[in-house]
Scaffold this motif. Structure first.
Motif, short mmCIF file in Angstrom:
data_model
loop_
_atom_site.label_atom_id
_atom_site.label_comp_id
_atom_site.label_asym_id
_atom_site.label_seq_id
_atom_site.Cartn_x
_atom_site.Cartn_y
_atom_site.Cartn_z
N ASP A 203 0.90 -1.09 -0.01
CA ASP A 203 -0.01 0.01 0.01
C ASP A 203 0.63 1.42 0.12
O ASP A 203 1.96 1.48 0.92
N PHE A 204 0.46 2.14 -1.10
CA PHE A 204 1.27 3.44 -1.09
C PHE A 204 0.52 4.54 -1.27
O PHE A 204 -0.56 4.46 -1.27
N HIS A 205 1.12 5.70 -0.36
CA HIS A 205 0.57 6.93 -0.59
C HIS A 205 1.48 7.89 -1.81
O HIS A 205 2.73 7.64 -1.67
N LEU A 206 0.83 8.42 -2.67
CA LEU A 206 1.34 9.35 -3.59
C LEU A 206 0.79 10.55 -3.67
O LEU A 206 -0.51 10.68 -3.84
N GLU A 207 1.48 11.54 -3.22
CA GLU A 207 0.82 12.82 -3.25
C GLU A 207 2.03 13.86 -3.88
O GLU A 207 3.36 13.96 -3.34
N ALA A 208 1.31 14.36 -5.11
CA ALA A 208 2.45 15.12 -5.88
C ALA A 208 3.56 14.37 -6.19
O ALA A 208 3.40 13.41 -6.79
N ASP A 209 4.94 14.74 -5.95
CA ASP A 209 6.05 13.77 -6.44
C ASP A 209 6.40 12.88 -5.17
O ASP A 209 7.56 12.27 -5.56
N THR A 210 5.73 12.90 -4.17
CA THR A 210 6.20 11.99 -2.87
C THR A 210 5.51 10.56 -2.80
O THR A 210 4.32 10.82 -2.49
N LEU A 211 6.34 9.64 -2.95
CA LEU A 211 5.75 8.31 -2.78
C LEU A 211 6.54 7.57 -1.73
O LEU A 211 7.42 7.56 -1.26
N HIS A 212 5.49 6.92 -0.87
CA HIS A 212 5.80 6.43 0.24
C HIS A 212 5.06 5.06 0.33
O HIS A 212 3.82 4.94 0.18
N LEU A 213 5.67 3.91 0.72
CA LEU A 213 5.17 2.61 1.24
C LEU A 213 4.94 2.82 2.55
O LEU A 213 5.46 2.81 3.43
N ILE A 214 3.30 2.70 2.81
CA ILE A 214 3.13 2.85 4.26
C ILE A 214 2.73 1.47 4.94
O ILE A 214 2.89 1.30 6.27
#
Length: 425
Positions: free
Chosen positions: A101-112
């Motif tokens: 599961d990932f969060h993608l906001e603008a150019d910031t990508l995080h595996l949460i």
């Protein structure tokens, strides 16, 4: 273009009549769509989420990096040392697909987080069968029937791999899809889709409550029929509950092929692992490739285990943190720090939790241009032993993902076309 589409594309790509046909005739059974609409009115979003090709590639790289680290003996020793007893058994089969599961906001990508029994795979496949390009910008993004067929074939092949790696020939004759009171589960419709998929592949399937299972003569049984393989959808990941004793004993004695299993959860989905996976120095000490360690550290939000020793500091920093139980699922008992009361905080400190730096989700505007509604989205990658099989998204409002938001639910993921594989991103 991708940001523009998520903000300004109000096209309805979902053909609900095609979805009904996909659920009832091609994949499921008569009445299934009516069941979904009555029980889960916000299961499917009518609009897609758009993802840039570079971000799709990066998610693939992160999945592969996690898989490379999880294979390291040093990493396995580290996480299994704190794992429950059932996870110490190695059944030889790795476990069916994971959900990243990932969060993608603008150019910031995080595996949460990572999940071992991710829901939505076949529901997303059915949803993909009901998509249409409703504007020029979507041309080349909508998945073809052949792409969806290939995904479903990959799922069947994955279960057959589990069977063979557990030491068996041919294919299982009887599969039990196991969850507590499966007919009452929110994703009951997906259980039916899996049963249908297995049946079409020549394997008899049954939906079963774990209480209906018993052991006899070195086998696991459902009623009077032996069970060869269990597709485990239980959220008791360690199989510690008394109602799961027969299943756990059969698993530990290799009397049935269980997938996913406690060991897979301990290696991948225990949220304490995120603290280790995001620590590049520690991963290098365990033998990880430096590039993989750096990639994970850059894309996993700072995570630490809540203890009485750091509780005071974490409380003071709570507005920038999100708190999750180690073995939690489906956002249950998860809290955004800014909304915590002191009594809830006392419960968190007394229970097994991790604190994770806040990672904003992306936004998708739906409705119409005159009165747009902003929903959050997260991305789910279905991956098997490092191979990305499928992408899906979930649209929602609120603190965490849910299926209670009008206009929200599972949504297809589209990215810019890139050759024949474009729609499989």
């Amino acid at each position: 273009m991708i940001e523009h589409l998520n903000r300004d594309c109000f096209c309805i790509s979902l053909d609900r009549e095609a979805l009904a046909r996909a659920l009832e005739s091609e994949l499921g059974q008569p009445g299934l769509y009516a069941l979904v609409r009555a029980r889960n009115p916000h299961m499917f979003s009518a609009q897609p989420v758009f993802v840039a090709r570079r971000h799709a590639r990066r998610m693939r790289e992160i999945v592969q990096a996690v898989e490379s680290v999880a294979a390291l003996p040093g990493y396995q020793r580290a996480v299994l040392a704190a794992a429950p007893a059932a996870a110490q058994h190695d059944p030889s089969n790795p476990g069916v697909f994971l959900g990243f599961d990932f969060h993608l906001e603008a150019d910031t990508l995080h595996l949460i987080e990572i999940n071992t029994n991710p829901g939505g795979a076949l529901l997303s496949a059915a949803l993909a069968r009901a998509q249409r390009a409703c504007c020029d910008d979507m041309q080349g993004m909508v998945p073809t029937a052949a792409v969806v067929d290939a995904f479903e074939s990959d799922i069947v092949a994955m279960f057959l791999r589990e069977w063979k790696q557990a030491g068996h020939e041919g294919r299982p004759r009887r599969i039990a899809i196991v969850d507590t009171a499966p007919q009452d589960q929110y994703l009951y419709a997906e259980f039916l889709l899996f049963a249908r998929l297995f049946e079409r592949a020549g394997m008899h399937a049954v939906l079963a409550d774990p209480g209906a299972l018993h052991r006899d003569a070195g086998r696991l049984w459902h009623g009077t029929e032996p069970v060869d393989l269990v597709y485990n959808r239980l959220t008791d990941f360690a199989l510690d509950e008394a109602a799961h004793a027969a299943l756990r004993q059969a698993y530990e004695r290799n009397e049935v092929v269980l997938t996913p299993h406690p060991r897979a959860h301990a290696l991948y989905a225990d949220k304490r692992n995120l603290a280790l996976l995001g620590d590049a120095d520690r991963l290098r000490e365990l033998g990880a490739d430096p590039a993989a360690a750096a990639l994970l550290a850059a894309h996993i939000p700072q995570t630490e285990i809540v203890t009485p020793h750091n509780a005071e500091r974490l409380w003071s920093q709570r507005r920038g943190l999100f708190f999750k139980p180690w073995a939690g699922f489906g956002s249950r008992a998860a809290y955004r720090g800014a909304k915590l009361t002191k009594s809830v905080w006392d419960d968190i400190v007394a229970n097994p939790y991790v604190a994770q730096a806040l990672s904003p989700p992306g936004e998708r505007h739906i409705g119409d241009a005159a009165a747009p509604l902003s929903l959050k989205f997260d991305l789910r990658v279905y991956a098997d032993v490092g191979h990305v099989m499928w992408f899906s998204a979930r649209l929602y409002q609120g603190q965490t993902t849910n299926f209670r938001t009008p206009g929200g639910g599972f949504a297809p993921v589209y990215t810019e076309p890139e050759g024949e594989a474009a729609t499989r991103l």
